[in-house]
Structures are given as C-alpha cells and as structure tokens.
Design an enzyme around this catalytic site. Structure first.
Site, short mmCIF file in Angstrom:
data_model
loop_
_atom_site.label_atom_id
_atom_site.label_comp_id
_atom_site.label_asym_id
_atom_site.label_seq_id
_atom_site.Cartn_x
_atom_site.Cartn_y
_atom_site.Cartn_z
N LYS A 169 0.13 4.79 6.54
CA LYS A 169 -0.36 5.56 5.40
C LYS A 169 0.23 6.97 5.43
O LYS A 169 0.79 7.41 6.42
CB LYS A 169 -1.89 5.68 5.42
CG LYS A 169 -2.63 4.36 5.46
CD LYS A 169 -2.56 3.61 4.18
CE LYS A 169 -3.36 2.33 4.30
NZ LYS A 169 -2.74 1.22 3.67
N SER A 186 0.80 -1.22 0.00
CA SER A 186 0.00 0.00 0.00
C SER A 186 0.84 1.28 0.00
O SER A 186 0.37 2.31 -0.44
CB SER A 186 -0.96 0.02 1.18
OG SER A 186 -0.27 0.20 2.39
#
Length: 181
Positions: free
Chosen positions: A100, A51
């Site tokens: 993230k 990710s």
C-alpha cells in the site's frame, strides 16, 4: 603441521569427488549468503490484485501478468514519507503481505472513508496510515483495519522489474494523485 585452508584441500581432492561434487559444494557455500540477502536486504515481490492500480498492475484488465518489483528491506521502518509504497504484514491476516501507499504519518489527521467508524483520525505515534491507489472498493487498507504499526512494515518498493516497458525506479514522489491528509 602447517595450516592448510579447507578450500585448497577440496581442490586437491577434486579428482576423488568429481567436478559435479566440487561445483555442488561451491554452490552450497553461497546458500547462506543468498538466504541472508533475501531475508534482510531485498527480494523480488509479485504484486497481486488491483489495490495499487493504476500505479502498479496498470494492465490488470488487459493481461493476467503481475507486476514484479524490488522490495528493499534494509531499515524499512525508518525514513518513511507520505506517498511511499511499502510492504507490510497484514494486521488482519498475519500470513499475508500487503502493498500500500503511505497516506499519513504519526501525528497527521486523516479524513477516513467507510468502513472506518469515525470521519477523522489522528495517526498515533509509531504508526502510519496506508491506502491502496485503487479506491475504496478495490482495497482493504487502513480504512478497514486502522493505522498500522511501523513495526509491521517489512520493505519499501523501489523498482519495477516487470513488465519491461515500465521497468525502472518507482518515482512515488511524482505520483499525480493528491495524497489525502
């Protein structure tokens, strides 16, 4: 009777317990400090999954090795900026920690991607909008679960430790990707 420190008493009785017992006791006294450092100051974190590709796990297609980073935890909820890479408790599965990039701060208007139900959203007070660098198909991020509370943030990624050829400070402010907002 004069006060004698416990440590000198242990040193004096070293012959009774032996060197191994002495060293085990000396090591055991550091366990609370190590535990506190790990819980409140910082830790090593292994980055799983694609990710955050290409910034982290840049060699995901070439090797099974994972990037190892330093996760700095002290006052992690404060001083947040767009582009920072943070670790936080996943809002949909609180047993998992996610990594993230912050794309929007409170008050920002974000152009969302699917599967988010609306095309734009204003980030509420006390929340941030986070997205993975890998794009919508590689990342479950705020487009899946909405803005996250800053109280869920547990750390900031500050340094890459492994692989050696990329080891060093994470320069999140130099990342060439255009931060969307």
């Amino acid at each position: 009777m004069a006060f004698r420190p416990v440590w000198s008493k242990i040193k004096r009785e070293r012959g009774r317990y032996g060197r191994i017992g002495y060293h085990l006791f000396a090591f055991a006294t550091w366990i609370p400090m190590i535990s506190m450092f790990h819980h409140y100051i910082g830790e090593f974190a292994w980055i799983n999954g694609p990710s955050m590709y290409p910034f982290l796990n840049a060699e995901k297609d070439q090797t099974t090795r994972k990037d190892i980073v330093i996760n700095y935890k002290l006052n992690a909820q404060y001083g947040l900026e767009r582009g920072m890479i943070v670790t936080f408790w996943n809002p949909t599965d609180p047993e998992l920690i996610a990594v993230k990039r912050i794309v929007g701060l409170e008050g920002d208007i974000i152009n969302t991607r699917s599967p988010y139900p609306s095309s734009t959203v204003r980030v509420p007070m006390g929340h941030v909008w986070v997205e993975g660098d890998g794009g919508e198909r590689l990342s479950r991020d705020s487009n899946s679960y909405g803005p996250i509370s800053t109280n869920l943030i547990i750390g900031k990624v500050t340094h890459v430790v492994w692989p050696w050829h990329r080891a060093g400070k994470v320069r999140w402010w130099e990342f060439p990707r255009d931060i969307r907002n």
